[in-house]
Each structure stands twice: as C-alpha cells, then as structure tokens.
Design an enzyme around this catalytic site. Structure first.
Site, mmCIF file in Angstrom:
data_model
loop_
_atom_site.group_PDB
_atom_site.id
_atom_site.type_symbol
_atom_site.label_atom_id
_atom_site.label_comp_id
_atom_site.label_asym_id
_atom_site.label_seq_id
_atom_site.Cartn_x
_atom_site.Cartn_y
_atom_site.Cartn_z
ATOM 1 N N GLY A 31 29.976 33.678 50.951
ATOM 2 C CA GLY A 31 31.104 34.544 50.613
ATOM 3 C C GLY A 31 31.595 34.447 49.178
ATOM 4 O O GLY A 31 32.660 34.975 48.857
ATOM 5 N N CYS A 89 33.179 37.306 32.402
ATOM 6 C CA CYS A 89 33.663 36.600 33.600
ATOM 7 C C CYS A 89 35.168 36.814 33.769
ATOM 8 O O CYS A 89 35.956 36.472 32.881
ATOM 9 C CB CYS A 89 33.333 35.112 33.485
ATOM 10 S SG CYS A 89 34.103 34.143 34.797
ATOM 11 N N THR A 105 32.139 35.572 45.647
ATOM 12 C CA THR A 105 32.059 36.869 44.966
ATOM 13 C C THR A 105 32.296 36.745 43.472
ATOM 14 O O THR A 105 31.893 37.614 42.711
ATOM 15 C CB THR A 105 33.089 37.861 45.551
ATOM 16 O OG1 THR A 105 34.403 37.302 45.436
ATOM 17 C CG2 THR A 105 32.791 38.168 47.010
ATOM 18 N N HIS A 130 32.523 31.994 38.939
ATOM 19 C CA HIS A 130 33.211 30.985 38.134
ATOM 20 C C HIS A 130 33.876 30.132 39.207
ATOM 21 O O HIS A 130 34.749 30.630 39.935
ATOM 22 C CB HIS A 130 34.222 31.641 37.197
ATOM 23 C CG HIS A 130 35.030 30.700 36.360
ATOM 24 N ND1 HIS A 130 35.181 30.860 34.988
ATOM 25 C CD2 HIS A 130 35.765 29.608 36.691
ATOM 26 C CE1 HIS A 130 35.958 29.893 34.513
ATOM 27 N NE2 HIS A 130 36.329 29.124 35.530
ATOM 28 N N HIS A 133 35.766 28.091 41.949
ATOM 29 C CA HIS A 133 37.196 28.080 42.250
ATOM 30 C C HIS A 133 37.428 27.438 43.602
ATOM 31 O O HIS A 133 36.641 27.611 44.531
ATOM 32 C CB HIS A 133 37.765 29.503 42.223
ATOM 33 C CG HIS A 133 36.942 30.494 42.983
ATOM 34 N ND1 HIS A 133 35.801 31.071 42.465
ATOM 35 C CD2 HIS A 133 37.070 30.988 44.228
ATOM 36 C CE1 HIS A 133 35.278 31.886 43.352
ATOM 37 N NE2 HIS A 133 36.025 31.845 44.441
ATOM 38 N N ASN A 176 33.638 28.497 48.345
ATOM 39 C CA ASN A 176 32.533 29.340 48.783
ATOM 40 C C ASN A 176 31.447 29.244 47.713
ATOM 41 O O ASN A 176 31.717 29.487 46.535
ATOM 42 C CB ASN A 176 32.986 30.796 48.936
ATOM 43 C CG ASN A 176 34.004 30.963 50.052
ATOM 44 O OD1 ASN A 176 33.914 30.295 51.081
ATOM 45 N ND2 ASN A 176 34.979 31.841 49.858
ATOM 46 N N ASP A 218 45.915 34.290 44.570
ATOM 47 C CA ASP A 218 44.814 35.217 44.819
ATOM 48 C C ASP A 218 45.355 36.645 44.913
ATOM 49 O O ASP A 218 46.398 36.894 45.516
ATOM 50 C CB ASP A 218 44.097 34.833 46.124
ATOM 51 C CG ASP A 218 42.734 35.474 46.244
ATOM 52 O OD1 ASP A 218 41.723 34.762 46.185
ATOM 53 O OD2 ASP A 218 42.668 36.723 46.394
ATOM 54 N N HIS A 247 33.791 27.483 32.033
ATOM 55 C CA HIS A 247 32.981 28.270 32.953
ATOM 56 C C HIS A 247 31.886 27.419 33.605
ATOM 57 O O HIS A 247 30.981 26.930 32.926
ATOM 58 C CB HIS A 247 32.333 29.450 32.209
ATOM 59 C CG HIS A 247 31.547 30.348 33.117
ATOM 60 N ND1 HIS A 247 32.123 31.394 33.809
ATOM 61 C CD2 HIS A 247 30.239 30.333 33.464
ATOM 62 C CE1 HIS A 247 31.188 31.989 34.539
ATOM 63 N NE2 HIS A 247 30.041 31.369 34.346
ATOM 64 N N CYS A 289 37.206 33.616 33.480
ATOM 65 C CA CYS A 289 37.330 33.174 32.084
ATOM 66 C C CYS A 289 38.404 33.997 31.380
ATOM 67 O O CYS A 289 39.189 33.458 30.587
ATOM 68 C CB CYS A 289 35.997 33.314 31.346
ATOM 69 S SG CYS A 289 34.821 31.980 31.671
HETATM 70 P P1 5GP Z 1 35.239 34.058 46.448
HETATM 71 O O1 5GP Z 1 34.995 35.224 47.377
HETATM 72 O O2 5GP Z 1 34.329 34.132 45.239
HETATM 73 O O3 5GP Z 1 35.212 32.713 47.118
HETATM 74 O O4 5GP Z 1 36.725 34.217 45.948
HETATM 75 C C1 5GP Z 1 37.080 35.039 44.887
HETATM 76 C C2 5GP Z 1 38.549 35.321 45.058
HETATM 77 O O5 5GP Z 1 39.036 35.818 43.844
HETATM 78 C C3 5GP Z 1 38.848 36.374 46.131
HETATM 79 O O6 5GP Z 1 39.685 35.793 47.112
HETATM 80 C C4 5GP Z 1 39.530 37.488 45.350
HETATM 81 O O7 5GP Z 1 40.580 38.080 46.065
HETATM 82 C C5 5GP Z 1 40.009 36.783 44.112
HETATM 83 N N1 5GP Z 1 40.068 37.612 42.914
HETATM 84 C C6 5GP Z 1 39.091 38.438 42.442
HETATM 85 N N2 5GP Z 1 39.484 39.031 41.306
HETATM 86 C C7 5GP Z 1 40.739 38.570 41.046
HETATM 87 C C8 5GP Z 1 41.683 38.840 40.009
HETATM 88 O O8 5GP Z 1 41.446 39.596 39.076
HETATM 89 N N3 5GP Z 1 42.869 38.183 40.079
HETATM 90 C C9 5GP Z 1 43.178 37.307 41.086
HETATM 91 N N4 5GP Z 1 44.373 36.734 41.057
HETATM 92 N N5 5GP Z 1 42.315 37.048 42.093
HETATM 93 C C10 5GP Z 1 41.116 37.673 42.066
HETATM 94 ZN ZN ZN Z 2 34.021 32.113 33.823
#
Ligand code: 5GP
Ligand code: ZN
Length: 112
Positions: free
Chosen positions: A91, A4, A93, A96, A98, A85, A30, A46, A7
């Site tokens: 949406g 993850c 992705t 974990h 957030h 999300n 982000d 997690h 994590c």
């Molecule tokens: P989700 O689409 O799951 O709601 O949001 C995941 C967010 O995590 C996305 O906005 C993406 O840009 C961010 N993200 C994904 N991988 C990383 C990373 O390695 N570092 C940081 N700082 N943000 C990440």
């Molecule tokens: Zn995690």
C-alpha cells in the site's frame, strides 16, 4: 528529489499541517486521514522505503521514533498504531519513507 511531494513538504514548498519538527524529521497530518488521529512522520532526507534503509542512514529511525511521544502528547492520544507501508503490495503510494501514526479509534487485526 525535486519531484518528491514529501521532499517538497519538508522544504516548505507545499503546505502541511505540521505537528512536530526538528532538524531531522517532520510530522504532519495526513491529507486523507484513516482515523481521527493520522499523522505522518518523515525524515527530512529523502529515503525511499523503510524496508531498505541504507545502513549508514539507520540513525534516522531513532529520530523518527523519538518524535512519536511528542506527537502523541501534542494531540493527546493514548494508544496508537504505527505503520510503515513498504512497496506497492503493502500500500505504499509515496516513495519517501514515512511512519503513519494512527489513533483515536479501535483498530482491527489482521489489517486489510
Ligand atoms: P502510503 O500509502 O504511501 O503509506 O501513505 C502516503 C500517505 O500520504 C497517504 O495516507 C496520503 O493520504 C498521504 N498524502 C499524500 N499526499 C499528501 C499531501 O500532499 N499532504 C499530506 N498531508 N498527506 C499526503
Ligand atoms: Zn522525498
């Protein structure tokens, strides 16, 4: 959860631009910001989805929301949009959970 990415960020194995941290949560910028201010708050533990938090883990929400005004103050932002999300159609992705804190511009409604 060894694979993850959040994590790994919580463990300090992957670098992030950390805005706030305590024993329970981490807030970091982000990597692909959707607004001038775009911070993610994660529980260090997690948990996959914010819409399916085990009842015994619900206290983590209190910790996450307690971090919001700290992030706002640090980044000097007034109005924000707070987003979870939950699941692919919404949406999500990274599985974990957030909390997105978005600010620094005007947001439309309904969201896309
Ligand atoms: P989700 O689409 O799951 O709601 O949001 C995941 C967010 O995590 C996305 O906005 C993406 O840009 C961010 N993200 C994904 N991988 C990383 C990373 O390695 N570092 C940081 N700082 N943000 C990440
Ligand atoms: Zn995690």
């Amino acid at each position: 959860m060894p694979e993850c990415i959040f994590c790994k960020i919580a463990a300090g194995e992957i670098k992030a631009d950390v805005v706030y941290e305590d024993d329970y949560v981490l807030a970091f910028k982000d990597i692909n910001p959707q607004a001038p201010i775009h911070v993610l708050i994660i529980p260090k533990k997690h948990i996959e989805r914010a819409d399916d938090i085990p009842v015994e883990e619900l206290d983590v929400l209190k910790k996450m929301f307690a971090a919001v005004p700290k992030v706002k103050e640090k980044l000097d932002v007034d109005d924000v949009r707070l987003v979870f999300n939950c699941g692919p159609k919404a949406g999500q992705t990274v599985y974990h959970m957030h909390l997105h804190i978005l600010g620094g511009r005007v947001f439309g409604w309904p969201p896309g």
